[in-house]
Design a protein around this motif. Structure first.
Motif, PDB file in Angstrom:
ATOM      1  N   VAL A 187      45.715  38.285  45.486  1.00  0.00           N
ATOM      2  CA  VAL A 187      45.314  36.741  45.643  1.00  0.00           C
ATOM      3  C   VAL A 187      44.001  36.468  46.034  1.00  0.00           C
ATOM      4  O   VAL A 187      43.608  35.464  45.357  1.00  0.00           O
ATOM      5  N   SER A 188      43.472  37.126  46.988  1.00  0.00           N
ATOM      6  CA  SER A 188      42.041  36.750  46.991  1.00  0.00           C
ATOM      7  C   SER A 188      41.287  36.948  45.666  1.00  0.00           C
ATOM      8  O   SER A 188      40.289  36.204  45.475  1.00  0.00           O
ATOM      9  N   ARG A 189      41.458  38.209  44.902  1.00  0.00           N
ATOM     10  CA  ARG A 189      40.586  38.202  43.683  1.00  0.00           C
ATOM     11  C   ARG A 189      40.812  37.220  42.760  1.00  0.00           C
ATOM     12  O   ARG A 189      40.021  36.625  42.134  1.00  0.00           O
ATOM     13  N   ALA A 190      42.066  36.759  42.743  1.00  0.00           N
ATOM     14  CA  ALA A 190      42.335  35.462  41.719  1.00  0.00           C
ATOM     15  C   ALA A 190      41.570  34.279  42.210  1.00  0.00           C
ATOM     16  O   ALA A 190      41.157  33.456  41.096  1.00  0.00           O
ATOM     17  N   ALA A 191      41.551  33.831  43.445  1.00  0.00           N
ATOM     18  CA  ALA A 191      40.869  32.742  43.690  1.00  0.00           C
ATOM     19  C   ALA A 191      39.453  33.018  43.411  1.00  0.00           C
ATOM     20  O   ALA A 191      38.869  32.033  43.077  1.00  0.00           O
ATOM     21  N   GLN A 192      39.008  34.025  43.623  1.00  0.00           N
ATOM     22  CA  GLN A 192      37.543  34.451  43.600  1.00  0.00           C
ATOM     23  C   GLN A 192      37.140  34.171  42.079  1.00  0.00           C
ATOM     24  O   GLN A 192      36.071  33.710  41.474  1.00  0.00           O
ATOM     25  N   GLU A 193      37.995  34.670  41.057  1.00  0.00           N
ATOM     26  CA  GLU A 193      37.885  34.635  39.650  1.00  0.00           C
ATOM     27  C   GLU A 193      38.082  33.063  39.287  1.00  0.00           C
ATOM     28  O   GLU A 193      37.202  32.584  38.152  1.00  0.00           O
ATOM     29  N   SER A 194      38.892  32.295  39.784  1.00  0.00           N
ATOM     30  CA  SER A 194      38.939  30.969  39.311  1.00  0.00           C
ATOM     31  C   SER A 194      37.742  30.267  40.086  1.00  0.00           C
ATOM     32  O   SER A 194      37.232  29.226  39.141  1.00  0.00           O
ATOM     33  N   LEU A 195      37.191  30.391  41.127  1.00  0.00           N
ATOM     34  CA  LEU A 195      36.006  30.038  41.681  1.00  0.00           C
ATOM     35  C   LEU A 195      34.705  30.236  40.755  1.00  0.00           C
ATOM     36  O   LEU A 195      33.992  29.286  40.245  1.00  0.00           O
ATOM     37  N   THR A 196      34.495  31.452  40.516  1.00  0.00           N
ATOM     38  CA  THR A 196      33.587  31.637  39.475  1.00  0.00           C
ATOM     39  C   THR A 196      33.940  31.024  38.082  1.00  0.00           C
ATOM     40  O   THR A 196      32.640  30.657  37.571  1.00  0.00           O
ATOM     41  N   LEU A 197      34.792  30.935  37.575  1.00  0.00           N
ATOM     42  CA  LEU A 197      34.963  30.200  36.258  1.00  0.00           C
ATOM     43  C   LEU A 197      34.645  28.753  36.477  1.00  0.00           C
ATOM     44  O   LEU A 197      33.656  28.322  35.571  1.00  0.00           O
ATOM     45  N   MET A 198      34.871  28.046  37.439  1.00  0.00           N
ATOM     46  CA  MET A 198      34.730  26.848  37.588  1.00  0.00           C
ATOM     47  C   MET A 198      33.246  26.539  37.896  1.00  0.00           C
ATOM     48  O   MET A 198      32.722  25.498  37.613  1.00  0.00           O
ATOM     49  N   ALA A 199      32.644  27.154  38.617  1.00  0.00           N
ATOM     50  CA  ALA A 199      31.213  26.968  39.068  1.00  0.00           C
ATOM     51  C   ALA A 199      30.216  27.886  38.458  1.00  0.00           C
ATOM     52  O   ALA A 199      29.175  27.590  38.463  1.00  0.00           O
ATOM     53  N   GLN A 200      30.789  28.919  37.412  1.00  0.00           N
ATOM     54  CA  GLN A 200      29.663  29.568  36.642  1.00  0.00           C
ATOM     55  C   GLN A 200      28.885  30.239  37.777  1.00  0.00           C
ATOM     56  O   GLN A 200      27.669  30.533  37.390  1.00  0.00           O
ATOM     57  N   HIS A 201      29.416  31.017  38.698  1.00  0.00           N
ATOM     58  CA  HIS A 201      28.588  31.611  39.848  1.00  0.00           C
ATOM     59  C   HIS A 201      29.610  32.443  40.402  1.00  0.00           C
ATOM     60  O   HIS A 201      30.635  31.994  40.711  1.00  0.00           O
ATOM     61  N   ASP A 202      28.989  33.653  40.809  1.00  0.00           N
ATOM     62  CA  ASP A 202      30.132  34.374  41.686  1.00  0.00           C
ATOM     63  C   ASP A 202      29.279  34.766  43.107  1.00  0.00           C
ATOM     64  O   ASP A 202      28.187  35.334  43.143  1.00  0.00           O
ATOM     65  N   ALA A 203      30.093  33.930  44.030  1.00  0.00           N
ATOM     66  CA  ALA A 203      29.346  34.137  45.457  1.00  0.00           C
ATOM     67  C   ALA A 203      30.105  35.318  46.270  1.00  0.00           C
ATOM     68  O   ALA A 203      29.942  35.422  47.420  1.00  0.00           O
ATOM     69  N   GLY A 204      30.764  36.068  45.622  1.00  0.00           N
ATOM     70  CA  GLY A 204      31.583  37.205  46.356  1.00  0.00           C
ATOM     71  C   GLY A 204      32.699  36.778  46.847  1.00  0.00           C
ATOM     72  O   GLY A 204      33.659  35.697  46.453  1.00  0.00           O
ATOM     73  N   ASP A 205      33.261  37.508  47.992  1.00  0.00           N
ATOM     74  CA  ASP A 205      34.769  37.289  48.409  1.00  0.00           C
ATOM     75  C   ASP A 205      34.639  36.647  49.710  1.00  0.00           C
ATOM     76  O   ASP A 205      35.517  36.367  50.610  1.00  0.00           O
ATOM     77  N   ASP A 206      33.638  36.064  50.362  1.00  0.00           N
ATOM     78  CA  ASP A 206      33.368  35.546  51.589  1.00  0.00           C
ATOM     79  C   ASP A 206      33.170  34.011  51.497  1.00  0.00           C
ATOM     80  O   ASP A 206      32.523  33.521  50.929  1.00  0.00           O
TER      81      ASP A 206
END
Length: 271
Positions: A187-206
């Motif tokens: 679940v956490s990973r799915a949320a991170q992937e969605s955030l990364t997609l919409m912001a075009q940035h990966d801030a990790g899992d924190d």
């Protein structure tokens, strides 16, 4: 029109409660004069639309319709919608109708799917979330957020977190940062992937890193979101592809949700 479409129109016209659909009725009246024999297809449709039929038989009949070459015909869409309108509907039958709408429905059908996110059957809630990945309508956001943050099943929460990736908005962003703290890694990973997609940035899992990033880039947070796609199930192989399986390996291509407009340079510039 195919045999299946002809059969469905006849069956819907004959069933009490469905004759009020003017479009189906008119179509049925035109077809009835041309068809007098009861075919296997008609029998299948009668079972699928009979609320008193055995749920197992009704489910199998609905699967046959929803996976036929005519599954997206308007008269079939009316069938899926009418099926979900039954408050006493067996959950397994409802799941098939929900899957059919996800594959062939329209954005307005999200209103028929979101109530399923609160049903008792876990598999039905999951199927509703998967179908909502394939239809784009902002009206689905609030129900998806509720299920992504509160549903007791991790698979349902994961599917909802994935579906939310197609909505680059601050309320969705903030909800997904909360989902990052989910006790289930998927679940956490799915949320991170969605955030990364919409912001075009990966801030990790924190979540704190994501909130800091959002605060520092609030004006351009969703300026260039990535395109949201889903991957359908692999297409069914036919006789030829089965014979030539060594050479032919059909691959399902990612698709955009129905009603979704992928970002372009112009929409990105508009912010």
């Amino acid at each position: 029109m195919t045999t299946f479409v002809l059969a469905l129109a006849l069956a819907l016209f004959a069933l009490p409660g469905c004759s009020g659909n003017k479009k189906v009725k008119e179509e049925s009246e035109q077809i009835a004069a041309q068809n007098n024999q009861l075919t296997d297809a008609q029998i299948t449709v009668q079972i699928a639309t009979d609320p008193l039929a055995d749920p197992d038989a009704r489910r199998e009949a609905l699967i046959a319709i929803a996976t036929s070459s005519a599954a997206a015909e308007p008269v079939y869409l009316d069938l899926y919608r009418a099926t979900l309108a039954d408050p006493t509907l067996d959950a397994t039958v409802a799941a098939v109708a929900a899957a059919a709408l996800g594959n062939h429905g329209q954005p307005e059908d999200t209103g028929r799917l979101t109530p399923l996110l609160t049903r008792d059957a876990t598999f039905l809630r999951w199927q509703a979330a998967v179908s909502l990945q394939r239809l784009h309508n902002p009206q689905a956001i609030a129900p998806l957020i509720g299920a992504a943050t509160k549903d007791e099943d991790p698979d349902v929460r994961m599917a909802c977190a994935t579906a939310l990736g197609q909505y680059p908005r601050r309320d969705v962003f903030d909800a997904l940062t909360t989902v990052l703290d989910d006790r289930d890694y998927g679940v956490s990973r799915a949320a991170q992937e969605s955030l990364t997609l919409m912001a075009q940035h990966d801030a990790g899992d924190d979540p704190r890193d994501w909130r800091d990033f959002a605060d520092a880039n609030s004006a351009t947070l969703f300026q260039e979101p990535g395109p949201y796609t889903y991957t359908p199930y692999p297409p069914r192989r036919g006789i030829v592809s089965n014979i030539l399986l060594f050479w032919l390996k059909p691959v399902a291509q990612p698709q955009y949700p129905i009603g979704y407009e992928p970002p372009t340079d112009e929409t990105a510039d508009a912010g």
